[in-house]
Design a protein around this motif. Structure first.
Motif, PDB file in Angstrom:
ATOM      1  N   VAL A   1       0.834  -1.206   0.000  1.00 18.40           N
ATOM      2  CA  VAL A   1       0.000   0.000   0.000  1.00 18.40           C
ATOM      3  C   VAL A   1       0.865   1.251   0.000  1.00 18.40           C
TER       4      VAL A   1
ATOM      5  N   ASP B   1       3.467   1.835  -1.512  1.00 18.66           N
ATOM      6  CA  ASP B   1       4.017   2.102  -2.844  1.00 18.66           C
ATOM      7  C   ASP B   1       3.019   2.818  -3.759  1.00 18.66           C
ATOM      8  N   LEU B   2       1.770   2.891  -3.337  1.00 21.61           N
ATOM      9  CA  LEU B   2       0.723   3.516  -4.151  1.00 21.61           C
ATOM     10  C   LEU B   2       0.659   5.012  -3.879  1.00 21.61           C
ATOM     11  N   GLU B   3       0.242   5.755  -4.900  1.00 25.71           N
ATOM     12  CA  GLU B   3      -0.035   7.180  -4.685  1.00 25.71           C
ATOM     13  C   GLU B   3      -1.421   7.287  -4.068  1.00 25.71           C
ATOM     14  N   TYR B   4      -1.571   8.286  -3.193  1.00 25.10           N
ATOM     15  CA  TYR B   4      -2.834   8.409  -2.467  1.00 25.10           C
ATOM     16  C   TYR B   4      -3.397   9.807  -2.610  1.00 25.10           C
TER      17      TYR B   4
ATOM     18  N   TYR C   1      -6.424   5.277  -3.931  1.00 24.74           N
ATOM     19  CA  TYR C   1      -5.039   4.937  -4.239  1.00 24.74           C
ATOM     20  C   TYR C   1      -4.890   4.777  -5.748  1.00 24.74           C
ATOM     21  N   PHE C   2      -3.707   5.144  -6.265  1.00 27.93           N
ATOM     22  CA  PHE C   2      -3.408   5.046  -7.698  1.00 27.93           C
ATOM     23  C   PHE C   2      -2.090   4.320  -7.914  1.00 27.93           C
ATOM     24  N   TYR C   3      -1.989   3.641  -9.069  1.00 28.03           N
ATOM     25  CA  TYR C   3      -0.727   3.014  -9.458  1.00 28.03           C
ATOM     26  C   TYR C   3      -0.753   2.853 -10.982  1.00 28.03           C
TER      27      TYR C   3
ATOM     28  N   TYR D   1      -4.293   1.950 -12.341  1.00 28.62           N
ATOM     29  CA  TYR D   1      -5.108   1.215 -11.369  1.00 28.62           C
ATOM     30  C   TYR D   1      -5.574   2.222 -10.339  1.00 28.62           C
ATOM     31  N   ASN D   2      -6.821   2.103  -9.915  1.00 23.68           N
ATOM     32  CA  ASN D   2      -7.272   2.943  -8.809  1.00 23.68           C
ATOM     33  C   ASN D   2      -8.254   2.162  -7.959  1.00 23.68           C
TER      34      ASN D   2
ATOM     35  N   LEU E   1      -2.919  -6.107 -10.510  1.00 23.16           N
ATOM     36  CA  LEU E   1      -1.969  -5.588  -9.530  1.00 23.16           C
ATOM     37  C   LEU E   1      -2.307  -6.276  -8.201  1.00 23.16           C
TER      38      LEU E   1
ATOM     39  N   ILE F   1      -1.914  -6.134  -4.399  1.00 25.07           N
ATOM     40  CA  ILE F   1      -1.590  -5.142  -3.369  1.00 25.07           C
ATOM     41  C   ILE F   1      -1.523  -5.849  -2.012  1.00 25.07           C
TER      42      ILE F   1
END
Length: 136
Positions: free
Chosen positions: A87, A89-92, A99-101, A109-110, A132, A134
């Motif tokens: 978690v 590692d994800l953008e928030y 969360y985004f990746y 991915y969101n 992905l 997570i």
């Protein structure tokens, strides 16, 4: 692992028509209620499955369609995992609680924060076949 028409006949998906036909004939003789020395309900049910398998695999068109269905089921049960991330590692986005990746295909991915469930969550890309994983 689920029984397939191939496994019911004791064949593989790469078996030739002749191999499948031979196995069907052997099993039909063994389990046919009128041919078996001792016939019980379990053998009759087995014979029904053998016939169902043969009816699908003997015709090239129905066999192709069945093979495609098997491949689809396999892809669902064995997803293509693009990456395994934690978690952190994800953008928030705090405003949206999402969360985004980035995905390899260029998509993103969101997932909403409340949707993540421990110990891990598998998230599918909307634009490709990758997933992905997570670690929550």
């Amino acid at each position: 692992m689920m029984d397939t028409h191939y496994s019911i006949l004791g064949c593989s998906d790469g078996s030739s028509f002749e191999e499948i036909k031979k196995r069907y004939q052997e099993l039909a003789l063994k389990y046919h209620p009128d041919k078996a020395i001792i016939s019980n309900e379990q053998d009759r049910e087995k014979f029904v499955l053998i016939n169902q398998a043969w009816n699908v695999l003997r015709e090239p068109d129905t066999r192709l369609k069945y093979d495609a269905e098997l491949k689809h089921l396999e892809s669902i049960s064995n997803p293509l995992i693009y990456s395994t991330v934690e978690v952190r590692d994800l953008e928030y986005d705090k405003e949206c609680n999402i969360y985004f990746y980035p995905c390899r295909c260029g998509s993103v991915y969101n997932i909403h924060k409340d949707e993540l469930s421990p110990p891990e969550y598998l998230l599918e890309c909307n634009d490709c076949s990758f997933c992905l994983l997570i670690k929550v």
